[in-house]
Design a protein around this motif. Structure first.
Motif, mmCIF file in Angstrom:
data_model
loop_
_atom_site.group_PDB
_atom_site.id
_atom_site.type_symbol
_atom_site.label_atom_id
_atom_site.label_comp_id
_atom_site.label_asym_id
_atom_site.label_seq_id
_atom_site.Cartn_x
_atom_site.Cartn_y
_atom_site.Cartn_z
ATOM 1 N N PHE A 1 40.915 32.515 43.730
ATOM 2 C CA PHE A 1 41.701 33.683 44.095
ATOM 3 C C PHE A 1 42.879 33.257 44.969
ATOM 4 O O PHE A 1 42.802 32.279 45.725
ATOM 5 N N GLU B 1 41.927 40.759 40.512
ATOM 6 C CA GLU B 1 41.142 41.325 41.604
ATOM 7 C C GLU B 1 40.670 42.733 41.255
ATOM 8 O O GLU B 1 39.534 43.111 41.561
ATOM 9 N N PHE C 1 40.536 39.132 49.654
ATOM 10 C CA PHE C 1 39.775 39.694 48.550
ATOM 11 C C PHE C 1 38.338 39.995 48.970
ATOM 12 O O PHE C 1 37.787 41.057 48.643
#
Length: 338
Positions: free
Chosen positions: A184, A157, A190
């Motif tokens: 993810f 990330e 995110f």
């Protein structure tokens, strides 16, 4: 061709741009040339995303130019520093920027540039060039496979966030979209982070190409496969979940092959639908066909505009939100019969 009244019913907004519909061809060979872009505009495209500018290709061209100049210097020491470069030589970014400028000068629809970088400096510098050439927006195509055992999910990330920080500092006013993976650990969290640091939209999802292993040679070979309509289901699930929690523009890409797919994406909360495979299979004319079929469906179901139905079955508005999370897991398993 849709008339003005019908066009208003299909209106969409994305990256702060007013679009005549949510139908926007995504980065592909069809958007790599001026003639291809013009054909898509004539067929009804509301905007186009240009093919990606790859930093590796730029690096290769610069290395080639450096080598050429070096060899020229060795062979022309008597020329007192005059090192001629062939008039026909154009680097990858020069060709891309020329193409972008030509599109902006001639097309009426928005032109969104696409960038696939490698280094922070490269991301920032090429973004600055694309903004200066007149791009209406920039899509960051972060194509990265997390294959290092020493790299955590937070590291992955952070890589994306560092890229965005670098680009946003370079082009503070250019609308930015980030093309993300579906892999993810916590996509909603995110995406929320991306919004907080200046991202205007997310593109869901990037399609990572899968190589083929050939038994005879025991070697991997690259495979380019067009998308399939069933790929859309994963995207619809996450669009519906994100739409209810993060105030960010959303483009869906991968699996959009029909007017029904466009309507489903709108219902789940997508702002636009990006298409490539269906256009490569059926030609640009499929855009007008989709427009007509969407309007017919809206008439049949008494919708005045696409904006009226957008997000109507998102996680917040769905009759059974848990269906997006567990997809009625037990009921689905129990429904199977041999």
């Amino acid at each position: 061709m849709t008339n003005q009244s019908e066009a208003r019913r299909l209106e969409a907004r994305y990256l702060g741009l007013a679009l005549k519909s949510p139908l926007a061809p995504s980065a592909s060979p069809l958007t790599a040339t001026f003639n291809g872009a013009r054909e898509l505009e004539d067929a009804g495209a509301a905007a186009i995303v240009m093919h990606s500018l790859f930093e590796e290709e730029c690096q290769k061209d610069h290395a080639m130019l450096h080598q050429f100049l070096y060899e020229q210097e060795l062979g022309h020491s008597e020329s007192d520093g005059y090192l001629p470069v062939p008039d026909t030589f154009r680097t990858a970014e020069e060709r891309y920027l020329d193409n972008l400028e030509r599109m902006k000068a001639s097309l009426e629809i928005p032109v969104i540039a696409s960038l696939n970088g490698v280094t922070r400096k490269g991301w920032a510098e090429h973004a600055r060039q694309l903004a200066a050439a007149g791009a209406d927006g920039l899509e960051l195509n972060v194509y990265y496979i997390a294959a290092d055992a020493e790299e955590s999910s937070m590291d992955v990330e952070r890589r994306y966030l560092d890229i965005v920080h670098s680009v946003r500092a370079s082009v503070p006013d250019l609308p930015l979209a980030v093309k993300i993976s579906s892999q993810f650990t916590s996509p909603v969290h995110f995406i929320s982070q991306l919004k907080q640091i200046g991202v205007n939209a997310v593109v869901m999802f990037n399609r990572f190409l899968q190589p083929e292993l050939t038994l005879e040679t025991r070697k991997l070979h690259p495979m380019l496969e067009l998308s399939h309509a069933d790929e859309l289901r994963e995207r619809l699930r996450w669009i519906a979940i994100v739409r209810a929690q993060v105030a960010i523009d959303i483009a869906v890409t991968g699996g959009v092959h029909s007017a029904s797919d466009v309507i489903k994406a709108q219902m789940c909360g997508a702002d636009i639908t990006q298409m490539a495979s269906v256009l490569m299979q059926q030609g640009p004319g499929v855009i007008r066909q989709m427009e007509t079929e969407i309007l017919e469906w809206m008439d049949l179901n008494e919708y005045d505009s696409l904006l009226q139905l957008k997000g109507s079955v998102s996680y917040r508005n769905a009759a059974d939100p848990s269906g997006f999370e567990r997809a009625n897991y037990l009921e689905t398993l129990d429904s199977w019969r041999p």
